[in-house]
Design an enzyme around this catalytic site. Structure first.
Site, PDB file in Angstrom:
ATOM      1  N   GLU A  86      10.605   2.848  15.764  1.00  0.00           N
ATOM      2  CA  GLU A  86      10.925   4.014  14.919  1.00  0.00           C
ATOM      3  C   GLU A  86       9.758   4.342  13.990  1.00  0.00           C
ATOM      4  O   GLU A  86       9.409   5.505  13.798  1.00  0.00           O
ATOM      5  CB  GLU A  86      12.178   3.753  14.054  1.00  0.00           C
ATOM      6  CG  GLU A  86      13.457   3.484  14.831  1.00  0.00           C
ATOM      7  CD  GLU A  86      13.467   2.125  15.538  1.00  0.00           C
ATOM      8  OE1 GLU A  86      13.035   1.134  14.930  1.00  0.00           O
ATOM      9  OE2 GLU A  86      13.887   2.073  16.718  1.00  0.00           O
ATOM     10  N   LYS A  90       0.807  -1.232   0.000  1.00  0.00           N
ATOM     11  CA  LYS A  90       0.000   0.000   0.000  1.00  0.00           C
ATOM     12  C   LYS A  90       0.839   1.282   0.000  1.00  0.00           C
ATOM     13  O   LYS A  90       0.416   2.297  -0.545  1.00  0.00           O
ATOM     14  CB  LYS A  90      -0.955  -0.002   1.191  1.00  0.00           C
ATOM     15  CG  LYS A  90      -2.077  -0.995   0.979  1.00  0.00           C
ATOM     16  CD  LYS A  90      -3.118  -0.969   2.041  1.00  0.00           C
ATOM     17  CE  LYS A  90      -4.119  -2.066   1.708  1.00  0.00           C
ATOM     18  NZ  LYS A  90      -5.335  -2.015   2.446  1.00  0.00           N
TER      19      LYS A  90
END
Ligand code: NAP
Length: 278
Positions: free
Chosen positions: A155, A69
């Protein structure tokens, strides 16, 4: 027979696709509408070749799913504004070899949530920081929600939280926090690995919990949240609405939404957490 020579071609690309009901759903709708159209399942990890094939073979539309995506973004010729804001594409149209990216997950998820609550001003925890999580986090932010993120890779979670002016939580730090809405936006719990869940529902308190996983209809995560007193929204609702919006983009027709819901419910009910129908 609704299929004749040279049907309009559509399909889903991603990996893995064993869970996907999209081919079964779209082909049943094409048949019902007596359209000379076919929707295929194209399991691949080679997105560039898949897009080259789309152009070369005149495939009209793709549903884009895990893990493409976000990685598909730089590979398309044009982006619809909703997909641009979402930072993810789930629908690709081939307009005379120009590939145009759309995102129907955003409105699909918002429609599913709005059936149960008005998200304006709600505190929302999103589990995950991938394409679907990003699209939902940004859409909820646009609707005035306070966003929190938790994700396996710190992160990535931190980056998403920062991009929506939200807060990142590690699972350990979630204990004792209350949220109006929790959205589970990872593949965990999806068929065939139905026993997995992203975090223990006991570590959070949520008035409403939604899972984006729709096979099985009630995931282990949703069962856990329900046992903790949350209202729940099955991922099938989002799947229904995003597929209906996708059908409108593919064919320019008003989608037969009640028929689509019936097909999905029958398929999920019969499979009860089993593989897709075709
Ligand atoms: P994606 O971009 O690949 O992101 C996957 C996310 O899940 C990442 O945050 C990843 O964490 C996390 N994750 C993956 N495996 C994990 C594991 N073993 N433990 C913990 N976290 C894990 O995928 P996506 O396109 O967003 O799709 C996510 C799910 O949404 C898929 O199951 C898809 O079928 C479903 N979906 C459903 C609908 C619907 O209509 N109901 C619509 C769209 C998508 P890291 O950052 O640490 O890798």
């Amino acid at each position: 027979m609704h299929l004749q020579a040279d049907p309009l071609l559509f399909g889903v690309i991603g990996y893995p696709l064993t869970h996907s009901l999209s081919p079964f759903l779209h082909n049943r709708v094409f048949k019902y509408l007596n359209l000379n159209a076919f929707y295929g399942r194209f399991e691949t990890l080679d997105i560039r070749s898949a897009l080259a094939g789309m152009r070369a073979l005149n495939i009209k539309g793709f549903s884009i799913t895990i893990p493409f995506k976000q990685t598909v973004l730089p590979l398309v010729d044009q982006l619809d504004p909703i997909a641009r804001r979402a930072g993810a594409i789930n629908t690709l149209l081939n307009k005379g070899k120009r590939l145009v990216g759309f995102n129907t997950d955003v409105l699909g998820a918002m429609m599913a949530i709005k059936e149960v609550m008005d998200p304006k001003g709600a505190s929302c925890l999103i589990i995950g920081a991938g394409g679907t999580a990003t699209a939902i986090a940004r859409a909820l932010k646009e609707r005035g929600c306070q966003i929190s993120i938790t994700n396996r890779t710190r992160e990535k979670g931190l980056a998403l939280a920062e991009s929506v002016g939200g807060r990142f939580f590690s699972e350990r730090d979630l204990t004792g926090h209350n949220f109006d809405l929790v959205v589970q936006a990872t593949p965990l719990g999806m068929f065939p690995n139905t026993d997995s869940w992203p975090l223990d529902p006991c570590s959070i308190k949520a008035s409403l919990a939604m899972d984006v996983v729709y096979n099985p209809m009630k995931t282990k995560f949703l069962s856990g949240c329900e046992a903790m007193g949350s209202k729940i929204i099955s991922g099938y609702k989002m799947f229904l609405y995003q597929a209906a919006l996708q059908l409108r983009l593919f064919l320019g027709i008003d989608p037969p939404i009640h028929l689509m819901e019936k097909i999905i419910l029958e398929a999920l009910d019969e499979s009860d957490g089993n593989s897709s129908k075709e």
